[in-house]
Design an enzyme around this catalytic site. Sequence first.
Site, PDB file in Angstrom:
ATOM      1  N   GLN A 211       0.830  -1.208   0.000  1.00  0.00           N
ATOM      2  CA  GLN A 211       0.000   0.000   0.000  1.00  0.00           C
ATOM      3  C   GLN A 211       0.859   1.251   0.000  1.00  0.00           C
ATOM      4  O   GLN A 211       0.337   2.354  -0.069  1.00  0.00           O
ATOM      5  CB  GLN A 211      -0.894   0.008   1.254  1.00  0.00           C
ATOM      6  CG  GLN A 211      -1.948  -1.068   1.258  1.00  0.00           C
ATOM      7  CD  GLN A 211      -2.704  -1.134   2.567  1.00  0.00           C
ATOM      8  OE1 GLN A 211      -2.693  -2.152   3.240  1.00  0.00           O
ATOM      9  NE2 GLN A 211      -3.391  -0.057   2.933  1.00  0.00           N
ATOM     10  N   PHE A 242      -6.092  -3.823   3.246  1.00  0.00           N
ATOM     11  CA  PHE A 242      -6.814  -3.583   4.502  1.00  0.00           C
ATOM     12  C   PHE A 242      -5.926  -2.997   5.589  1.00  0.00           C
ATOM     13  O   PHE A 242      -6.253  -3.096   6.766  1.00  0.00           O
ATOM     14  CB  PHE A 242      -7.488  -4.870   4.997  1.00  0.00           C
ATOM     15  CG  PHE A 242      -8.215  -5.637   3.926  1.00  0.00           C
ATOM     16  CD1 PHE A 242      -9.337  -5.086   3.318  1.00  0.00           C
ATOM     17  CD2 PHE A 242      -7.765  -6.874   3.482  1.00  0.00           C
ATOM     18  CE1 PHE A 242     -10.001  -5.768   2.313  1.00  0.00           C
ATOM     19  CE2 PHE A 242      -8.421  -7.558   2.473  1.00  0.00           C
ATOM     20  CZ  PHE A 242      -9.542  -7.009   1.886  1.00  0.00           C
ATOM     21  N   GLU A 246       0.640  -1.970   4.641  1.00  0.00           N
ATOM     22  CA  GLU A 246       1.131  -0.609   4.764  1.00  0.00           C
ATOM     23  C   GLU A 246       2.606  -0.654   5.177  1.00  0.00           C
ATOM     24  O   GLU A 246       3.479  -0.396   4.371  1.00  0.00           O
ATOM     25  CB  GLU A 246       0.274   0.186   5.759  1.00  0.00           C
ATOM     26  CG  GLU A 246       0.601   1.676   5.710  1.00  0.00           C
ATOM     27  CD  GLU A 246      -0.377   2.533   6.514  1.00  0.00           C
ATOM     28  OE1 GLU A 246      -1.489   2.090   6.814  1.00  0.00           O
ATOM     29  OE2 GLU A 246       0.005   3.675   6.845  1.00  0.00           O
ATOM     30  N   ARG A 324      -5.691   7.352  17.167  1.00  0.00           N
ATOM     31  CA  ARG A 324      -6.992   7.372  16.480  1.00  0.00           C
ATOM     32  C   ARG A 324      -8.062   6.713  17.348  1.00  0.00           C
ATOM     33  O   ARG A 324      -9.225   7.117  17.316  1.00  0.00           O
ATOM     34  CB  ARG A 324      -6.898   6.705  15.108  1.00  0.00           C
ATOM     35  CG  ARG A 324      -8.146   6.887  14.250  1.00  0.00           C
ATOM     36  CD  ARG A 324      -7.965   6.435  12.812  1.00  0.00           C
ATOM     37  NE  ARG A 324      -7.445   7.479  11.950  1.00  0.00           N
ATOM     38  CZ  ARG A 324      -8.199   8.350  11.255  1.00  0.00           C
ATOM     39  NH1 ARG A 324      -9.515   8.302  11.311  1.00  0.00           N
ATOM     40  NH2 ARG A 324      -7.638   9.264  10.494  1.00  0.00           N
ATOM     41  N   ARG A 356      -7.880  -1.434   8.575  1.00  0.00           N
ATOM     42  CA  ARG A 356      -9.135  -0.725   8.297  1.00  0.00           C
ATOM     43  C   ARG A 356      -9.805  -0.170   9.568  1.00  0.00           C
ATOM     44  O   ARG A 356     -10.306  -0.929  10.387  1.00  0.00           O
ATOM     45  CB  ARG A 356     -10.086  -1.690   7.603  1.00  0.00           C
ATOM     46  CG  ARG A 356     -11.190  -1.049   6.815  1.00  0.00           C
ATOM     47  CD  ARG A 356     -11.968  -2.123   6.091  1.00  0.00           C
ATOM     48  NE  ARG A 356     -12.704  -1.587   4.952  1.00  0.00           N
ATOM     49  CZ  ARG A 356     -13.252  -2.343   4.018  1.00  0.00           C
ATOM     50  NH1 ARG A 356     -13.156  -3.651   4.081  1.00  0.00           N
ATOM     51  NH2 ARG A 356     -13.901  -1.822   3.006  1.00  0.00           N
ATOM     52  N   PHE A 358      -8.109   1.590  11.781  1.00  0.00           N
ATOM     53  CA  PHE A 358      -6.859   2.095  12.352  1.00  0.00           C
ATOM     54  C   PHE A 358      -7.029   2.576  13.789  1.00  0.00           C
ATOM     55  O   PHE A 358      -6.638   3.686  14.147  1.00  0.00           O
ATOM     56  CB  PHE A 358      -6.366   3.251  11.455  1.00  0.00           C
ATOM     57  CG  PHE A 358      -4.900   3.543  11.517  1.00  0.00           C
ATOM     58  CD1 PHE A 358      -3.977   2.726  10.908  1.00  0.00           C
ATOM     59  CD2 PHE A 358      -4.434   4.671  12.186  1.00  0.00           C
ATOM     60  CE1 PHE A 358      -2.612   3.020  10.943  1.00  0.00           C
ATOM     61  CE2 PHE A 358      -3.071   4.969  12.235  1.00  0.00           C
ATOM     62  CZ  PHE A 358      -2.166   4.146  11.611  1.00  0.00           C
ATOM     63  N   THR A 456      -3.808  11.336  10.571  1.00  0.00           N
ATOM     64  CA  THR A 456      -3.502  12.168  11.739  1.00  0.00           C
ATOM     65  C   THR A 456      -2.065  12.692  11.667  1.00  0.00           C
ATOM     66  O   THR A 456      -1.750  13.714  12.252  1.00  0.00           O
ATOM     67  CB  THR A 456      -3.724  11.400  13.051  1.00  0.00           C
ATOM     68  OG1 THR A 456      -2.999  10.177  12.984  1.00  0.00           O
ATOM     69  CG2 THR A 456      -5.194  11.124  13.263  1.00  0.00           C
ATOM     70  N   ALA A 525      -5.946   5.290   5.397  1.00  0.00           N
ATOM     71  CA  ALA A 525      -6.771   6.312   6.040  1.00  0.00           C
ATOM     72  C   ALA A 525      -7.957   6.706   5.155  1.00  0.00           C
ATOM     73  O   ALA A 525      -8.458   7.828   5.243  1.00  0.00           O
ATOM     74  CB  ALA A 525      -5.936   7.544   6.401  1.00  0.00           C
ATOM     75  N   GLU A 726     -12.795   3.039   5.185  1.00  0.00           N
ATOM     76  CA  GLU A 726     -12.853   2.552   6.563  1.00  0.00           C
ATOM     77  C   GLU A 726     -14.203   2.724   7.269  1.00  0.00           C
ATOM     78  O   GLU A 726     -14.610   1.838   8.017  1.00  0.00           O
ATOM     79  CB  GLU A 726     -11.771   3.255   7.396  1.00  0.00           C
ATOM     80  CG  GLU A 726     -10.368   2.857   6.998  1.00  0.00           C
ATOM     81  CD  GLU A 726      -9.334   3.814   7.578  1.00  0.00           C
ATOM     82  OE1 GLU A 726      -9.291   4.966   7.121  1.00  0.00           O
ATOM     83  OE2 GLU A 726      -8.596   3.418   8.477  1.00  0.00           O
TER      84      GLU A 726
END
Lengths: 769, 491
Positions: A211, A242, A246, A324, A356, A358, A456, A525, A726
């Site tokens: 990702q 998902f 990442e 988050r 997903r 997060f 964020t 995100a 998400e």
Amino acid sequence: MNAPEKFVAGTAAQPAVGQPRIHESARAHVAGAATYVDDVPEVKGTLHAAPILSKVARGRLLSVDPAEALAMEGVREVVLAADIPADPLFATFAHDEPIFARDTVEYAGQVVGVVVAETVMQARRAARRVKLEIEPLPAVLDVREAVKQQSFVLPPVTVRRGEPEQGLARAPHRLAGSLEVGGQEHFYLEGQVGYALPLEQDQWWIYSSTQHPAEVQHWVAHALGLDASAVRVDCRRMGGGFGGKETQAGHIAVWAALAARKTRRPVKLRLDRDDDFLVTGKRHPFAYDYEVGFDDEGRILGLKLVLAANCGWSADLSGPVADRAVFHVDNAYFLSDVEIVSYRCRTNVQSHTAFRGFGGPQGMIVTEAMLGDIARALGKDPLDVRKTNLYGIEDRNLTHYRMPVEDNILHPLIARLEQDAAYRRRRAEIAQWNAANPVLRRGLALTPVKFGISFTATFFNQAGALVHVYTDGSVQVNHGGTEMGQGLHTKVCQLVADELGVPFERVRISSTDTAKVPNASATAASSGTDLNGRAAQFAARQIRERLAGYVAEKQGCRPEQVIFAHGQVSGPEAVMSWEQLVDDAWRSRVQLWSDGFYRTPKIHYDKATLSGRPFYYFAYGAACTEVAIDTLTGENRVLKVDILHDVGHSINPALDIGQIEGGFIQGMGWLTTEQLVWTGQGELATHAPSTYKIPATGDVPGHFRIALWPEPNREDNVGGSKAVGEPPFMLAISVWEALRDAVAAARGDGRAKLDAPATAENVLKALRA
Amino acid sequence: MESRTIRFIRRGELVSLTNVAPERTLLEVLREDLSATGTKEGCGEGDCGACTVVLAEPHQGTLKYRAINACIRLAHSIDGMALWTVEDLAGADGSLHPAQEALVQSHGSQCGFCTPGFVMSLFGMYQNHVCRGEPVTRELAQEELSGNLCRCTGYRPILDAAQAMAGLPRVQQDEQAILRQLEELALRQEQSGAPGGSSYMAPRALPELLRLRAEHPRAQVVAGCTDVGLWVTKMHQQFAQVLDLTQVRELRQVEHYDHHIAIGAAVSLTEAFVALAEQRPQLKPFFDRFAGLPVRNAGTLGGNVANGSPIGDSMPLLIALGAHVVLLGVRGYREMPLEDFYTGYRQTVLAPDEVVGWIKVPRPVEGEFLRAYKISKRYDDDISAVCLVVAARLVGGVVTQVGIGAGGVAATPVRALQAEAVLRGQPWTADAAQAAAAALREEFRPISDMRASAAYRAEVLGNLMQRFWLETQGHERINLESFRLEEVALP
């Protein structure tokens, strides 16, 4: 360039945006012609790697003996920490993860090195024959034990607003409780894979199912001691991400590149599914303790909450995930006087990572649980208590992190869903039905979602794109986002097609490639379309404006008078085909390609005071779910689901509905059948689909209706749309609340202490507790 | 060791492969040797369905199609068959097959990685149902696709596609041509003579099988390979020799006798379950929950029994029904109640020169009340935490005969002798049921593992006996299966 979404004079009706276009790869998917990393034709001489895993949760790594493995058929090399030419730590933010375990092992599944062989199976067989001498040390396997021992990957964070102690003290009612919510394996259908090819002059080509190609590039360069410009990372598509691809994809790519460096051959590393489970991080499991005070209507007056995130052995993305979670404890509700303490616990298991939502789901669920309990304690309908606590429009609209909620649509949205799903009538029918049935009980819940959109980490909210128009009029677009199934590329092509006024079919996307658009953020995100779609739109707009200028000059009109639509370009004097114009313009030396860049406006966030505007806007939704449980066994089933969700002006309703349905079912899996079990020794016992159960066809509710809220994004966002990746995941909290409703109905005492996931065993436990 | 040639029909042409090691999987051969990378590896253990392909064999003058998992299928086992992969469905002009077109139109692919497997399962449904004029209902689609996992879509559009296929212009396979080619292949196999000591032996007659079994006692005996396949992909086993019994014609049949049916060891689970459900239709939902369709299509009832896993679902049923197993060898045959076949965890009385030949299942008797219960985390395609099957003959309010089989509660599939003893000959009352429930909870010492705790397993065993009691008393609405789709739909 943060140009506003202006309706440029001269743009005709938009034929692609807003239409349920088929996914740009759908025909290739169904024909088996869509290429994933493992399908790329292998370069001659390609070798295959397999990881050597620790079986011990924590210990001193005394020795590694590869002799037996090296003697096996086809085996070429064993690559260990000593073979790393540059920094032996991954280039993570916290910089706390050894690439290969060196002196210690920190979890069962940690990679000590890789075996490289002629075939995949030779490498996998040999990897198990590498002898690891490990002296076991005491391991921390329980998140509450980690809190007790102050075993943290990052320091605790406290967010306070108002006077929670006073709020609790003056509240006429109080509840205290605790809750455990399990993690979740991503179970992307395509496992982690990377393919590293050494090129000339110490340059590298990396195929990665990632990702975040730019991060893979950065990590590989860092580990190999190279300039980033020497490493090119390519990803046409992933077989699902998902969040699991990442940071985790970077590990695989670095291991493959180190193996390729040592063997001077191309090396592919495709994790076996069991190894994928054992090696890579998952959704963070959370434990909660809370005390909440409320009035006779169920309105929360004071809340003290402790969130303990099980981060695993290293920090990875745990800081932002836990942040988050803190940001989403409010979900849709105004918490006037609140204290949230967030622990980021270090345990000797896989390093938990993005998934997903997060941390958002883990923040919201505890508050939804409290509201359900408050309602039952007061003998009220949980929906009424939820409504009582909703953010207001004019007042009671400031979040606990001091961002005003300016775009709240939940009051009318919930009212409409309540009506459409016949919530009140069914509530009464279910109560009757339950009274008449001795073994089965039904439950109902309607829960909202408010989810903040933007990374964020504010600096991630930027994107670039390139649009190329070729002399035959065909268009190629490239941007920094990656395709993992969500339909990002399709939406970007729709936006570019409309910007240029050409048919959708004229626009092609190419693979995401760090050599094309550099320094791109992760596709995460939910922001893929917001960022990359805008950047691509701006790139296309520049080309169109140049072409309009060219036509205006020739026809003696203003550029705004030139209309691009349906593959035609019209000025006051003449109409021509897009192709004709492009050819003419090229011959007149007009630049036919352009870049585009976008950064999200308005956002700022102070990490020290935990306040500001971390999110550009909120995405909203609500779900009404009915379930049944079996009081003899705890088995349960989701019967009916009605969803009303906010995607703003949908760029592609088919794709958006796909995200909503898929997100909901995935969230349902998290809260029902998907249970991660570690043994007392810290080994993950559920490491394959035989033991880890994601939803299957039979789990789809018989009644499953999705509707879209018909209002554009109130903020200026691409096409008036909202992010959709998400937010729908958290609609599934309604499943869990409905299950608790059914448990409470069966017990008759209003109690429903149910840990997640709600396996049959956990439901039976809740019935008996 | 000599390696035999694998021959099969694909895209109307004969494919011949030589020098394929006996443990190589069909998926490996497709992806690595034939560059057919459309078929994906998702899990390597037959649980996700991304590797689904379709096989066909001649059957009563037509073709019998089966969707199977290529990842755990030994490549040699498809010798003599026709094969379709996801690359083989589109027309020469690139036009998509209805199974593909329906998925596209329904937005049934997102990341696309599971899609080839779904396409092939849909193609199997197309051949087995649509082409025979049978409708594809929602229930059928859910049942037949339960062995294919998708992590993106939430399945609704895929289920829609399954139902939409029939509405698209019909595409027929040239069955007569394929049948001719398969006949030629079979003839060629006959002419090439009986398999000797090659590394992969797939005899076609029983005496041949028994001789090879005696001569090569160390050869790995396989049937559908739905478990042995995992020994290869997950435990990395290699076999010097494999003895595949699925081609033995005597073992490929279900034989019907006055008091029992005999299911040959090469009969697939799908076919065995059809035969069993003909006599006991209430078992259909239980059978539909046994693994996924590709596993049921490949695996055999004999294999499930011989494998002896304590969490296999067919044994508790067969034990409760009083089934016998017939073991065959060059020295002769022997027969025993199934529960006596097991001696310990995955240990059986099978001698090195024997194979499981038939499973003999008694026909239902008057007054038989039979229920099969399975507790698992997921409803479909999961392994039981607890499996309990109760078959009681209730005559005049008395339990004249009772068989109780249980799985997931001991090192082997077991018969609940104590609980049976509590019931046998007793009046069938609530108290008797409670006593049996108590006995069941006490009878076994199950373990705690990732599927369930010991305490849960013990408690649920008894609770299932309680459910059995309620069902005999005519209660409906006591099982989640009672919720049918149409009942939950809003007006």
